[in-house]
Write an enzyme that holds these catalytic residues in place. Structure first.
Site, PDB file in Angstrom:
ATOM      1  CG  ASP A 130      26.761  51.547  40.220  1.00 58.31           C
ATOM      2  OD1 ASP A 130      27.660  51.760  41.055  1.00 58.31           O
ATOM      3  OD2 ASP A 130      25.884  52.389  39.954  1.00 58.31           O
ATOM      4  CG  HIS A 169      29.300  44.935  44.354  1.00 62.76           C
ATOM      5  ND1 HIS A 169      28.563  43.792  44.135  1.00 62.76           N
ATOM      6  CD2 HIS A 169      28.690  45.896  43.627  1.00 62.76           C
ATOM      7  CE1 HIS A 169      27.565  44.056  43.320  1.00 62.76           C
ATOM      8  NE2 HIS A 169      27.623  45.326  42.985  1.00 62.76           N
ATOM      9  CG  ASP A 181      37.040  40.246  50.876  1.00 60.69           C
ATOM     10  OD1 ASP A 181      36.553  41.080  50.082  1.00 60.69           O
ATOM     11  OD2 ASP A 181      38.168  39.738  50.731  1.00 60.69           O
ATOM     12  CD  GLU A 187      28.880  49.172  45.078  1.00 64.10           C
ATOM     13  OE1 GLU A 187      27.885  48.758  45.700  1.00 64.10           O
ATOM     14  OE2 GLU A 187      28.807  49.676  43.946  1.00 64.10           O
TER      15      GLU A 187
END
Ligand code: 9MR
Length: 768
Positions: A360, A690, A738, A747
């Site tokens: 993020d 991620h 994965d 992540e």
């Protein structure tokens, strides 16, 4: 503080057209294959829910977004998708009105082609906010004339009178044509069983073994008697043999395993394999230069994730270059002028720069502090530990813009984050002056993929917290002592910030971030800050020599409690006291010798526990089997390796060194999934972590994570929809996939790559 980060459920929702959750497709380039049973188990008698799925009746009741006009062409529904959209959901073809029953499983199938190879999102979801997804697949669509049908099975988690099927086909720079045929949705499906592809049952460190280090591996076998292992050279010749040791059932994986030890074999080379019972391991090397590129790659991770600066091709290569993010330009509302959340404060902060936390675009003081501190400790170790190589972290060692400025590159990289942390401090004259805002992030969660410069969300400051304030105090105190020779003014700024933060934390010792504050960013809540006080007091004492900080340490309930300072499950953002203890044990100071010796003994005591854990583990993991594989388990293991490496630095006892290397064996492939968790290292490695920019799994035009990016790793709590769907019933160390949307197992974050950088640096130093 707790021994490991607790499992907290975090669901991400997209602002429009649905968060991606489950995927049943086998995605190109994914090393862990999915078993998708396609239409197996579909009850052909169940009613067809899609109306006009063969387009025999024209286009009704299909709909499409205005930017992608569709029409029937040769019996298929073809949409003209515009170029230049950002998100998958910027262009959609869909159908509404689908009734779904909670607990019922459904098969969606369709056939599609495109005029250019693309990856689309296929969602079955609530037809309005919050667009809850029941199926959220990622489907590669080819250009060939005879496409294979694609099918997905999902189980509805709620009743719907009118769910929506949405083919999200946007997000491409160039226009293309997307055509659909034979769309079907029927109930009565059997949910598919996910089987990870674990390859050979013979598990080795896929990078290799140090010439003088331990050389052990693991074989999955039902045999109850020893088997013969055979070490082969690159040309297949047998170089050594021996017997395996049956080790029963490994609790972490529920696999019946044997271990083997290549013993004294120490001939350098590449392409070795181990064969057992007709099965052959992945190839590996024996040598002394196994960790130098990992050291720099693990550190390069931080430049890649810098906010507020262009990431230039000359440093990272063309595929990883990207524009600066969050500059208050273009789509970005930016980080130069960030308000508090409504009603929380009436000032704004220039909080640009720093590193993005993870996949993020949030920037969190509470986690950013420990990350930069571990980079600073990697550097500080070169000042205190015998054999530690300062040049390998020095000016010219990293590919970053500050190269050649006379300052060690690792300090240049750390400074990028330190400057941001300092900006997060509440200015003098404001309420809670001197405290640090807990975090800064988007108002709402954004979807993937999304380059940082394209993030359109408003950015907001969360309220100050005691934990963040002490994180800042600790990191800034370390900054103050390390930058003095290079930039005394900056070092002084750090010193002032650290002392101001400490005083503010003492005055406000119980301002906790809310565990429910997970909208648009992670919560990182922590309602026990005794460990942060301990860590900050340690760093401030080391920097200032002031006895008040030593008294704070001596007065801490954690003082002398080895398990509280070094929890068996590993240090983490919630358990930071050990960072202070490691500094106190290694950095020269005015601490009375007896107190320093007691701290050193505590480091060795904790490390003895990890040595025992490694010996007890069939995969050699320096991590207690009963501690639980939690969110970021790989970082818990890495942090135990940091403690072990420090114990080795302090004592010279090779048992500690060997346990660090056994930890690397696990991380680099000798594990229940036969998968290296570090991108680019080993034969089979994680590559779909991620991340909003390293999102090749979603859009082949984007890169995979660069080499040296460590995945979070197995998380038995199954805290994301992919994990919930695919990994139900998994043994702890196998609860990993994965897949880019499995943020709770896969992540990447700064606080996981930071201990990787420390340990890679340590391991590289072992061989001079
Ligand atoms: O690493 C964090 C883990 O310990 C927590 O259990 C989890 C849920 O609160 O959050 C993790 O941190 C994430 C953060 O909240 C947002 N950025 C990505 C982080 C890694 O997944």
């Amino acid at each position: 503080m707790s021994s490991a980060p607790p499992g907290r459920h975090r669901r991400r929702r997209l602002p429009a057209a649905g968060a991606v959750t489950a995927v049943t497709a086998l995605l190109a380039g994914s090393l862990v294959a999915f078993t998708s049973t396609a239409t197996a188990g579909t009850d052909e008698e169940a009613p067809e829910l899609i109306v006009n799925g063969d387009f025999a009746d024209g286009t009704d009741p299909w709909w499409w977004t205005e930017d992608s006009p569709a029409a029937i062409v040769d019996g298929r529904l073809c949409a003209e998708v515009p170029g230049g959209t950002i998100n998958a959901w910027d262009a959609i073809v869909g159908q509404d009105g689908l009734p779904l029953a909670e607990g019922e499983s459904y098969t969606l199938s369709y056939t599609a082609t495109a005029s250019a190879p693309v990856t689309i999102r296929t969602n079955v979801q609530l037809a309005e906010e919050p667009w809850t997804t029941e199926l959220a697949a990622v489907d590669p669509i080819g250009t060939g004339p005879d496409p294979e049908p694609i099918s997905h099975i999902f189980t509805a988690g709620a009743d719907y009178t009118a769910a929506q099927l949405a083919f999200q086909i946007g997000g491409y720079a160039d226009p293309y044509t997307f055509c659909l045929e034979n769309v079907s949705l029927r109930g009565g499906a059997e949910p598919p069983v996910y089987e990870p592809d674990t390859g050979s049952p013979v598990r080795v460190n896929q990078v290799g073994y140090l010439t003088e280090g331990p050389k052990q591996g693991t074989v999955v076998s039902d045999s109850t008697t020893p088997l013969t292992w055979s070490l082969r050279g690159a040309d297949g010749t047998e170089l050594a043999t021996g017997s395996t040791t049956p080790a029963g059932v490994d609790d972490s994986s529920a696999q019946h395993v044997h271990t083997f030890d290549l013993g004294e074999f120490a001939t350098e080379g590449e392409g070795y394999t181990v064969a057992v019972d007709g099965e052959v391991s992945e190839p590996f090397a024996i040598g002394d230069d196994l960790y130098s590129s990992l050291r720099t790659d693990a550190l390069a991770y931080f430049y890649h994730n810098r906010s507020g600066i262009e990431i230039e091709a000359q440093y990272v290569g063309a595929q990883y270059a990207r524009p600066a993010g969050h500059l208050n330009e273009g789509a970005n509302q930016g980080d130069y002028d960030v308000p508090c959340r409504p009603g929380q404060c009436d000032y704004r902060l220039d909080a640009h720069g720093g590193w993005y936390d993870a996949g993020d675009h949030g920037k969190y003081v509470v986690n950013g502090g420990i990350s930069v501190a571990q980079l600073l400790s990697s550097y500080e170790r070169t000042l205190t530990a015998e054999g530690a190589d300062g040049d390998a972290l020095g000016d010219g060692s990293l590919a970053i813009p500050e190269q050649g400025n006379g300052v060690p590159d690792i300090l240049d990289e750390a400074r990028w984050q330190l400057e941001f942390l300092l900006r997060m401090q509440v200015p003098a004259g404001e309420p809670l002056a001197g405290m640090a805002h807990h975090k800064l992030h988007d108002r709402q969660w954004t979807g993937l993929p999304l380059r940082p410069d394209q993030d359109p969300q408003p950015r907001e400051l969360a309220p100050p917290s005691t934990a963040a304030t002490l994180n800042l105090a600790a990191a800034a105190a370390q900054c103050a002592r390390l930058y003095t020779p290079y930039d005394a003014e900056f070092a002084q700024r750090c010193a002032t910030a650290a002392e101001t933060a400490w005083d503010a934390a003492v005055a406000n010792p119980e301002r906790y971030a809310s565990p429910d504050d997970g909208q648009g960013g992670g919560a990182y809540s922590d309602d026990d800050v005794r460990d942060e006080f301990y860590w900050a007091a340690a760093e401030l004492f080391l920097t200032t020599g002031e006895d008040g900080y030593r008294q704070a340490l001596l007065g801490s309930e954690l003082h002398g409690d080895t398990e509280a300072v070094f929890p068996p499950g590993g240090l983490s953002w919630q358990s930071t006291a050990g960072l202070g203890a490691l500094s106190l044990a290694t950095v020269p100071s005015a601490l009375p010798a007896a107190e320093r010796d007691a701290l050193r003994a505590q480091v060795l005591e904790a490390a003895d526990g990890f040595v025992a854990d490694s010996a007890a583990s069939a995969y050699g993991v320096p991590f207690p089997a009963d501690s639980g594989y939690v969110w970021g388990s790989n970082s818990q293991i890495l942090n135990n390796m940091v403690v072990l490496g420090t114990a080795h630095d302090l004592s010279g006892d090779d048992r500690y060194r060997d346990a660090v290397l056994r930890g690397f064996d696990y991380l680099l492939g000798a594990n229940p999934l036969n998968l290296s968790y570090v991108t680019g290292y080993g034969e089979r490695y994680a590559q779909n972590q991620h991340h909003r920019f390293w999102a090749a799994q979603l859009n082949p035009a984007l890169p995979h994570p660069p080499p040296g990016s460590v995945a979070g790793g197995p998380n038995q709590e199954l805290q994301d929809p992919i994990a919930e769907e695919k990994l139900a019933g998994c043994a702890p160390a196998m609860c990993y996939i994965d897949h880019i949307e499995s943020y709770a197992t896969n992540e990447v974050t700064i606080n996981w790559n930071a201990p990787l950088a420390w340990v890679a640096s340590y391991a590289d130093d072992l061989t001079g």
